[in-house]
Design a protein around this motif. Structure first.
Motif, mmCIF file in Angstrom:
data_model
loop_
_atom_site.group_PDB
_atom_site.id
_atom_site.type_symbol
_atom_site.label_atom_id
_atom_site.label_comp_id
_atom_site.label_asym_id
_atom_site.label_seq_id
_atom_site.Cartn_x
_atom_site.Cartn_y
_atom_site.Cartn_z
ATOM 1 N N VAL A 66 -67.075 108.952 28.528
ATOM 2 C CA VAL A 66 -67.280 107.841 27.579
ATOM 3 C C VAL A 66 -66.668 106.594 27.413
ATOM 4 N N ARG A 67 -67.362 105.518 27.291
ATOM 5 C CA ARG A 67 -66.517 104.213 27.332
ATOM 6 C C ARG A 67 -66.413 103.873 25.690
ATOM 7 N N VAL A 68 -65.500 104.086 24.988
ATOM 8 C CA VAL A 68 -65.222 103.679 23.585
ATOM 9 C C VAL A 68 -65.024 102.357 23.184
ATOM 10 N N ASN A 69 -66.057 101.969 22.635
ATOM 11 C CA ASN A 69 -66.308 100.595 22.013
ATOM 12 C C ASN A 69 -66.064 100.527 20.507
ATOM 13 N N GLN A 70 -65.487 101.708 19.841
ATOM 14 C CA GLN A 70 -65.318 101.535 18.515
ATOM 15 C C GLN A 70 -63.916 101.340 18.149
ATOM 16 N N VAL A 71 -63.023 101.033 19.071
ATOM 17 C CA VAL A 71 -61.713 100.728 18.802
ATOM 18 C C VAL A 71 -61.291 99.632 19.574
ATOM 19 N N TYR A 72 -60.722 98.480 19.047
ATOM 20 C CA TYR A 72 -60.470 97.323 19.940
ATOM 21 C C TYR A 72 -59.096 96.593 19.137
ATOM 22 N N LEU A 73 -58.652 95.529 19.951
ATOM 23 C CA LEU A 73 -57.596 94.843 19.163
ATOM 24 C C LEU A 73 -58.242 93.456 18.566
ATOM 25 N N VAL A 74 -57.673 92.836 17.768
ATOM 26 C CA VAL A 74 -58.246 91.617 17.231
ATOM 27 C C VAL A 74 -57.057 90.716 16.652
ATOM 28 N N ALA A 75 -57.308 89.526 16.496
ATOM 29 C CA ALA A 75 -56.486 88.584 15.942
ATOM 30 C C ALA A 75 -56.996 88.205 14.424
ATOM 31 N N VAL A 76 -56.530 88.746 13.515
ATOM 32 C CA VAL A 76 -57.269 88.231 12.056
ATOM 33 C C VAL A 76 -56.478 87.155 11.398
ATOM 34 N N THR A 77 -57.316 86.028 11.148
ATOM 35 C CA THR A 77 -56.647 84.818 10.264
ATOM 36 C C THR A 77 -56.805 85.044 8.932
ATOM 37 N N GLY A 78 -57.598 85.864 8.398
ATOM 38 C CA GLY A 78 -57.936 85.944 7.045
ATOM 39 C C GLY A 78 -57.405 87.380 6.465
ATOM 40 N N THR A 79 -58.196 87.845 5.657
ATOM 41 C CA THR A 79 -57.897 88.959 4.904
ATOM 42 C C THR A 79 -58.162 90.368 5.906
ATOM 43 N N LEU A 80 -57.307 91.124 5.809
ATOM 44 C CA LEU A 80 -57.949 92.496 6.561
ATOM 45 C C LEU A 80 -59.005 93.249 5.982
ATOM 46 N N THR A 81 -59.729 93.880 6.903
ATOM 47 C CA THR A 81 -60.866 94.728 6.238
ATOM 48 C C THR A 81 -60.392 96.131 6.455
ATOM 49 N N GLN A 82 -60.423 96.682 5.205
ATOM 50 C CA GLN A 82 -60.090 98.191 5.147
ATOM 51 C C GLN A 82 -60.625 99.017 4.555
ATOM 52 N N ASP A 83 -61.768 99.280 4.855
ATOM 53 C CA ASP A 83 -62.904 100.299 4.421
ATOM 54 C C ASP A 83 -62.444 101.740 4.476
ATOM 55 N N ASP A 84 -63.045 102.639 3.532
ATOM 56 C CA ASP A 84 -62.605 103.717 3.457
ATOM 57 C C ASP A 84 -63.806 104.474 4.520
ATOM 58 N N LEU A 85 -63.337 104.675 5.802
ATOM 59 C CA LEU A 85 -64.303 105.143 6.839
ATOM 60 C C LEU A 85 -64.849 106.575 6.440
ATOM 61 N N ASN A 86 -64.266 107.339 5.784
ATOM 62 C CA ASN A 86 -64.728 108.532 5.393
ATOM 63 C C ASN A 86 -65.403 108.695 4.230
ATOM 64 N N ASN A 87 -65.969 107.542 3.759
ATOM 65 C CA ASN A 87 -66.698 107.656 2.588
ATOM 66 C C ASN A 87 -67.654 106.488 2.503
ATOM 67 N N GLY A 88 -68.319 106.321 3.631
ATOM 68 C CA GLY A 88 -69.257 105.469 3.869
ATOM 69 C C GLY A 88 -68.889 104.036 4.380
ATOM 70 N N GLY A 89 -67.667 103.848 4.494
ATOM 71 C CA GLY A 89 -67.185 102.481 5.215
ATOM 72 C C GLY A 89 -67.262 102.604 6.665
ATOM 73 N N PHE A 90 -67.274 101.313 7.260
ATOM 74 C CA PHE A 90 -67.494 101.076 8.779
ATOM 75 C C PHE A 90 -66.386 100.313 9.625
#
Length: 272
Positions: A103-127
């Motif tokens: 399995v090649r896992v594409n669902q996790v990676y590193l990123v440089a964020v210049t704005g507001t962080l996105t922190q959805d609730d992944l256990n309640n419908g977030g992505f």
């Protein structure tokens, strides 16, 4: 039936079921573990190299097994984050149940964020959930980074913001810090002069992460002290914690209003 139990004979436990369970067991907290280099970062020009480590993000165990590189945007400031992104699909090859299956896992990676962080609730419908591991500032050709201590269940010591008008007494040790460890917040401080605050009794502002999560919360009271730098006397006072700030109360017959010049103490309370 609309009721099920995932840890039951012949049932299938999906990654989402596992993540929900593990997230619940750790009070839905996120952060890095003391593994590997704990994502230590070095920078060459605009290229950041992130070292090995592990993190728990919304109940999912994420690991960097070998150093990863990330190019930072020029002339910017922001955050280096580990992203769990459920909008992406993973790639599979080989046959399930055999040594050829990968399995090649594409669902996790590193990123440089210049704005507001996105922190959805992944256990309640977030992505999407972005866990910060460092902040950065860059010029056209170079960048500097500062590690963000988000050790799992331990924030490490952070500066406690003083109330507007509060200052450090120059005759004191001059410190105010807080730390959240396993759901308990500890605030330690010494030498805070409150006489120029609005009520001459304001001590601290409350960062969002240390506001108590208590239904029908009113206030918490803590014993602190006021030191007299002239005669070395120590006077008891009460620190009052509400949902926005920490302020003080005292017996004006013991020391007069407006003379709180050297606040010192330790405050401990649950935040979960």
């Amino acid at each position: 039936m609309a009721i099920t139990m995932y840890q039951s004979d012949r049932n299938t436990v999906s990654p989402a079921n596992d993540a929900s369970l593990y997230s619940g067991l750790v009070s839905d907290t996120n952060g890095t573990l003391r593994r590997g280099s704990q994502f230590a970062i070095t920078v060459n020009g605009l290229v950041a190299t992130i070292g090995t480590g592990q993190a728990v993000i919304q109940g999912r165990l994420v690991e960097i097994t070998q150093s990863e590189t990330l190019t930072l945007p020029a002339n910017s400031s922001g955050t280096i984050a580990i992203v769990v992104d459920l909008t992406k699909s993973n790639d599979v090859s080989g046959t399930a149940g055999t040594p050829t299956y990968q399995v090649r896992v594409n669902q996790v990676y590193l990123v440089a964020v210049t704005g507001t962080l996105t922190q959805d609730d992944l256990n309640n419908g977030g992505f999407l959930y972005e866990l910060p591991i460092a902040s950065f500032t860059s010029t056209t050709t170079s960048a500097t980074t500062t590690v963000i201590k988000s050790v799992f269940n331990d924030t490490g010591w952070k500066d406690m913001p003083l109330a507007d008008g509060a200052v450090f007494n120059q005759k004191s040790n001059k410190y105010a810090r807080y730390r959240i460890l396993n759901g308990m917040c500890t605030i330690v401080f010494d030498g805070i002069d409150l006489t120029s605050t609005a009520g001459q009794n304001d001590l601290f502002k409350l960062p969002k992460e240390i506001i108590p999560n208590i239904t029908d919360f009113q206030a918490m009271l803590f014993q602190i002290n006021n030191f007299d730098d002239n005669n070395k006397n120590v006077y008891p006072a009460t620190a009052v914690l509400d949902t926005k700030r920490i302020y003080t109360r005292w017996n004006s017959n013991v020391f007069g209003k407006g003379s709180f010049t050297h606040a010192s103490g330790t405050i401990i309370y649950p935040v979960g």
